[in-house]
Scaffold this active site. Structure first.
Site, PDB file in Angstrom:
ATOM      1  N   GLU A 155       0.798  -1.248   0.000  1.00 35.78           N
ATOM      2  CA  GLU A 155       0.000   0.000   0.000  1.00 35.78           C
ATOM      3  C   GLU A 155       0.825   1.290   0.000  1.00 35.78           C
ATOM      4  O   GLU A 155       0.541   2.214   0.770  1.00 35.78           O
ATOM      5  CB  GLU A 155      -0.957  -0.006   1.201  1.00 35.78           C
ATOM      6  CG  GLU A 155      -1.863  -1.224   1.220  1.00 35.78           C
ATOM      7  CD  GLU A 155      -2.829  -1.245   2.406  1.00 35.78           C
ATOM      8  OE1 GLU A 155      -2.740  -0.370   3.280  1.00 35.78           O
ATOM      9  OE2 GLU A 155      -3.676  -2.149   2.440  1.00 35.78           O
ATOM     10  N   GLU A 168      -5.741 -11.064  -1.291  1.00 35.59           N
ATOM     11  CA  GLU A 168      -6.590 -10.880  -0.098  1.00 35.59           C
ATOM     12  C   GLU A 168      -8.066 -10.885  -0.502  1.00 35.59           C
ATOM     13  O   GLU A 168      -8.841 -10.010  -0.132  1.00 35.59           O
ATOM     14  CB  GLU A 168      -6.243  -9.543   0.594  1.00 35.59           C
ATOM     15  CG  GLU A 168      -4.770  -9.404   0.929  1.00 35.59           C
ATOM     16  CD  GLU A 168      -4.418  -8.139   1.718  1.00 35.59           C
ATOM     17  OE1 GLU A 168      -5.332  -7.487   2.271  1.00 35.59           O
ATOM     18  OE2 GLU A 168      -3.227  -7.807   1.785  1.00 35.59           O
TER      19      GLU A 168
HETATM   20  C1  GLA Z   1      -4.935  -4.657   4.230  1.00 35.25           C
HETATM   21  C2  GLA Z   1      -3.697  -5.396   4.665  1.00 35.25           C
HETATM   22  C3  GLA Z   1      -4.071  -6.679   5.308  1.00 35.25           C
HETATM   23  C4  GLA Z   1      -5.189  -6.512   6.290  1.00 35.25           C
HETATM   24  C5  GLA Z   1      -6.354  -5.921   5.629  1.00 35.25           C
HETATM   25  C6  GLA Z   1      -7.468  -5.943   6.623  1.00 35.25           C
HETATM   26  O1  GLA Z   1      -5.482  -5.212   3.109  1.00 35.25           O
HETATM   27  O2  GLA Z   1      -2.831  -5.692   3.608  1.00 35.25           O
HETATM   28  O3  GLA Z   1      -2.974  -7.169   5.979  1.00 35.25           O
HETATM   29  O4  GLA Z   1      -4.800  -5.687   7.358  1.00 35.25           O
HETATM   30  O5  GLA Z   1      -5.962  -4.650   5.189  1.00 35.25           O
HETATM   31  O6  GLA Z   1      -7.539  -7.183   7.285  1.00 35.25           O
END
Ligand code: GLA
Length: 361
Positions: A159, A266
């Site tokens: 990020e 994710e």
């Molecule tokens: C972001 C992070 C993850 C997690 C999500 C929420 O995507 O990369 O590690 O913290 O937020 O669970």
């Protein structure tokens, strides 16, 4: 009398064969990892509490990759300068090893959940660029050395790109203190420790036109400088309303055009319109999983996996963020106490309607 006992017998026979048929159906149903064995590993984010009981059985049956949900983030694993907390991360890696499950590491450098000590000296003063680089190098080296050969891929930087603003760099402490080259340094440190590990830049909202372009610029600069980066992670915190297939294909092909792999790191499909900022619950925020949501979610999951398969070879992994709808981070984000139903397994760990369209193709 005779007729009614015959009828009872007949009803029982029908009930028994229906039960047999449905349990056979469950047994005959392919698992995620079997269905995708010729495509890519199917992963899931885990906490140590998922590694025993019914969730652990589900993980072993369905998945062949795991990612620590929190245990390897900078804060949890390195809470003080001279103290690491290896317990949870060790347990997750050991579970992977014992069960022949791959492990993805998450994450070596992130502006969030970074412990305060990282950026300040013993007097509370902000550290210099040199000191912060030294700390970053030490952190990456220690964590990756411990799990060397046991973690096949790492989210190195997470990020680093903002959603808004014209800059391609988020104004994080790493950026402010070191400058934009903290990103390439992180990749170089990581590659030096484990040249075999696949190294990823990972981010969310990667299908927004503006953000995709900024991420593209960022990773292109890295590639142009021969920085050891091997892929882009699309976090894929999506919803039943986004992305479209065209938006997703654009992200996959644009990053792949740089010679990079793409992993879905994710994945979850919220049943609510996507919001990226935390907010309070409103009176019209209900928590019911309606038939319409179920329908939309099934169609959306089918489209997503049809697309991932279409890019076999480029898409080299798909990881779900949490095991089942029983408990997910989206139950508390962006709206505290609003239940969400984003995954393929329901609150009783049973496959949902959406599961069928993912494994049957
Ligand atoms: C972001 C992070 C993850 C997690 C999500 C929420 O995507 O990369 O590690 O913290 O937020 O669970």
């Amino acid at each position: 009398m005779v007729r009614s006992s015959a009828l009872r017998f007949w009803v029982q026979c029908v009930a028994v064969s229906a039960a047999l048929f449905s349990s056979e159906n469950v047994l005959a149903q392919k698992s995620l990892k079997e269905a995708y064995k010729d495509f890519f590993p199917i992963g899931v984010a885990v906490a140590p509490r998922n590694l025993s009981g019914p969730e652990s059985d589900l993980i072993k049956k369905q998945f062949n990759s795991i990612t620590p949900e929190n245990a390897m983030k900078m804060g949890p694993i390195h809470p003080e300068q001279n103290r690491y907390n290896w317990k949870d991360a060790d347990a997750i890696v050991a579970f992977g090893q014992q069960n022949g499950i791959k492990v993805r590491g998450h994450t070596l450098c992130w502006h969030n959940q970074t412990p305060k000590w990282f950026f300040t000296d013993s007097l509370g003063k902000q550290v210099s660029r040199e000191e912060l680089l030294a700390r970053l190098k030490q952190h990456i080296t220690d964590v990756m050395t411990r799990y060397k050969g046991k973690i096949y891929a790492w989210d190195v930087v997470n990020e680093a790109v903002p959603d808004t603003s014209n800059s391609i760099y988020r104004a994080s402490k790493f950026y402010q203190i070191i400058g934009p080259d903290y990103i390439e340094k992180a990749f170089e440190y990581a590659h030096a420790v484990d040249p075999e590990a696949k190294l990823f830049y990972n981010d969310y909202n990667t299908e927004s036109v503006a953000k995709r372009e900024k991420i593209y610029q960022l990773v292109k600069k890295l590639k142009d400088k021969n920085v050891p980066i091997h892929g882009v992670g699309l976090q894929a915190h999506w919803s039943i309303y986004e992305p479209t297939q065209a938006e997703l294909e654009k992200s996959i092909t644009q990053f792949a055009s740089l010679g990079l792999a793409v992993q879905i790191t994710e994945l979850d499909v919220s049943v609510y319109p996507k919001e990226h900022e935390r907010r309070e619950k409103k009176t019209n925020d209900t928590s019911t999983f309606t038939a319409e949501m179920e329908q939309k979610q099934s169609a959306h999951y089918k489209m997503l996996f049809d697309t991932f398969r279409k890019y076999k070879g480029t898409v080299t992994g798909v990881t779900f963020w949490n095991v089942s709808d029983k408990s997910t981070w989206l139950d508390n984000f962006p709206v505290p106490n609003r239940k969400d139903y984003p995954l393929l397994f329901d609150q009783n760990y049973q496959p949902k309607k959406a599961f069928d369209g993912v494994v049957n193709f």
